[in-house]
Motif scaffolding. Structure first.
Motif, short mmCIF file in Angstrom:
data_model
loop_
_atom_site.label_atom_id
_atom_site.label_comp_id
_atom_site.label_asym_id
_atom_site.label_seq_id
_atom_site.Cartn_x
_atom_site.Cartn_y
_atom_site.Cartn_z
N PRO A 121 0.82 -1.22 0.00
CA PRO A 121 0.00 0.00 0.00
C PRO A 121 0.85 1.27 0.00
O PRO A 121 0.43 2.30 -0.54
CB PRO A 121 -0.79 -0.11 1.31
CG PRO A 121 -0.78 -1.54 1.66
CD PRO A 121 0.51 -2.11 1.14
N ALA A 122 2.04 1.23 0.57
CA ALA A 122 2.90 2.42 0.66
C ALA A 122 3.45 2.82 -0.70
O ALA A 122 3.99 3.92 -0.84
CB ALA A 122 4.04 2.17 1.65
N LEU A 123 3.33 1.95 -1.69
CA LEU A 123 3.96 2.21 -3.00
C LEU A 123 2.95 2.46 -4.11
O LEU A 123 3.32 2.53 -5.29
CB LEU A 123 4.87 1.03 -3.37
CG LEU A 123 5.98 0.71 -2.38
CD1 LEU A 123 6.77 -0.51 -2.85
CD2 LEU A 123 6.91 1.90 -2.17
N GLN A 124 1.69 2.61 -3.74
CA GLN A 124 0.64 2.71 -4.76
C GLN A 124 0.74 3.96 -5.63
O GLN A 124 0.19 4.01 -6.72
CB GLN A 124 -0.75 2.63 -4.11
CG GLN A 124 -1.03 1.28 -3.48
CD GLN A 124 -0.75 0.11 -4.42
OE1 GLN A 124 -1.34 0.01 -5.49
NE2 GLN A 124 0.18 -0.76 -4.05
N ASP A 125 1.42 5.00 -5.13
CA ASP A 125 1.49 6.25 -5.89
C ASP A 125 2.68 6.31 -6.84
O ASP A 125 2.85 7.27 -7.59
CB ASP A 125 1.54 7.45 -4.94
CG ASP A 125 0.20 7.67 -4.24
OD1 ASP A 125 -0.82 7.21 -4.79
OD2 ASP A 125 0.19 8.27 -3.16
N MET A 126 3.54 5.29 -6.80
CA MET A 126 4.72 5.32 -7.67
C MET A 126 4.31 5.18 -9.14
O MET A 126 3.46 4.35 -9.48
CB MET A 126 5.69 4.19 -7.33
CG MET A 126 6.41 4.36 -6.01
SD MET A 126 7.67 3.10 -5.79
CE MET A 126 8.98 3.74 -6.83
N ALA A 127 4.95 5.96 -10.01
CA ALA A 127 4.69 5.86 -11.44
C ALA A 127 4.97 4.43 -11.90
O ALA A 127 4.29 3.90 -12.78
CB ALA A 127 5.56 6.86 -12.20
N LEU A 128 5.97 3.83 -11.30
CA LEU A 128 6.35 2.46 -11.64
C LEU A 128 5.18 1.50 -11.46
O LEU A 128 4.88 0.67 -12.32
CB LEU A 128 7.50 2.05 -10.73
CG LEU A 128 8.21 0.75 -11.04
CD1 LEU A 128 9.07 0.92 -12.26
CD2 LEU A 128 9.04 0.32 -9.84
#
Length: 151
Positions: A121-128
Motif C-alpha cells: 500500500p505504501a507504494l501505490q502512488d509510484m509511477a512504476l
DNA sequence: GCCAACGTTGGC
DNA sequence: GCCAACGTTGGC
C-alpha cells in the motif's frame, strides 16, 4: 539529497555491468523521453541516490543502488551517427538530449520484485506501480525506505 | 508473442 | 491545434 529510480534492461546493461564499469561509473545515455530527460537535465544532483531497476526480464524489480556522480551534460550518443540513439536534430550547439553519470553503490540483498511492490500500500502512488513507461522518475523518501525494507 | 498504455508524428 | 496512425515500452 533526492531519490530517483532509473530503468534498464539487464540484457543490455545490468546492475552488474554498472558494478564492473571503470570506477563503477557509467553515463546514463540513450534516454529519449522528454520527461525523463528533464529530470536528468534539471533536477538530478551529485550525491542523489538512485534505485537501479531491471525491466523487460524474467523478474522485473529493483536490483541495486547507485548515486549521481556527474550532473547533466549533453548525451554524447545523440551526436554519434553510429549509435542507435543518434538524433540528427541534436547538435553540440543546441543539444536535445542530456544525461547524467552514476556510480555503483551496491546491490540489494535481493531483487525487490515489481509484483511485490504492487501489493504494498505504501507504494501505490509510484509511477512504476501505476504502469508508466517513464524510465527516470523521482522516488519519495518513504517509498525509498519501504523498498529498502523489502530487500 | 500478445496487447494495453501512451508518446510522437504529420496531414489537415 | 486536432486527432488518427503509428511506434515503443514493458508486464505478463
Amino acid at each position: 539529497m533526492a531519490y530517483w529510480l532509473m530503468k534498464t534492461e539487464p540484457d543490455a546493461f545490468s546492475i552488474d555491468d554498472l558494478a564492473n564499469s571503470p570506477d563503477g561509473v557509467s553515463g546514463w545515455d540513450g534516454v529519449r523521453n522528454y520527461q525523463a530527460r528533464n529530470f536528468m537535465r534539471d533536477d538530478m544532483k551529485v550525491g542523489d541516490q538512485v534505485f537501479i531497476y531491471h525491466s523487460s526480464c524474467p523478474e522485473p524489480g529493483v536490483a541495486g543502488i547507485a548515486e549521481v556522480c556527474r550532473e547533466a551534460y549533453p548525451d554524447p550518443s545523440s551526436f554519434d551517427p553510429e549509435s542507435p540513439y543518434y538524433d540528427p536534430k541534436s547538435t553540440e550547439e543546441n543539444p536535445r538530449w542530456w544525461c547524467v553519470s552514476v556510480r555503483f553503490v551496491r546491490k540489494l540483498n535481493k531483487v525487490v520484485p515489481l509484483a511485490e511492490m504492487k501489493l504494498n500500500p505504501a507504494l501505490q502512488d509510484m509511477a512504476l506501480v501505476k504502469r508508466s513507461r517513464l524510465s527516470v522518475m523521482p522516488v519519495q523518501p518513504h517509498e525509498w525506505e519501504t523498498i529498502m525494507a523489502m530487500a
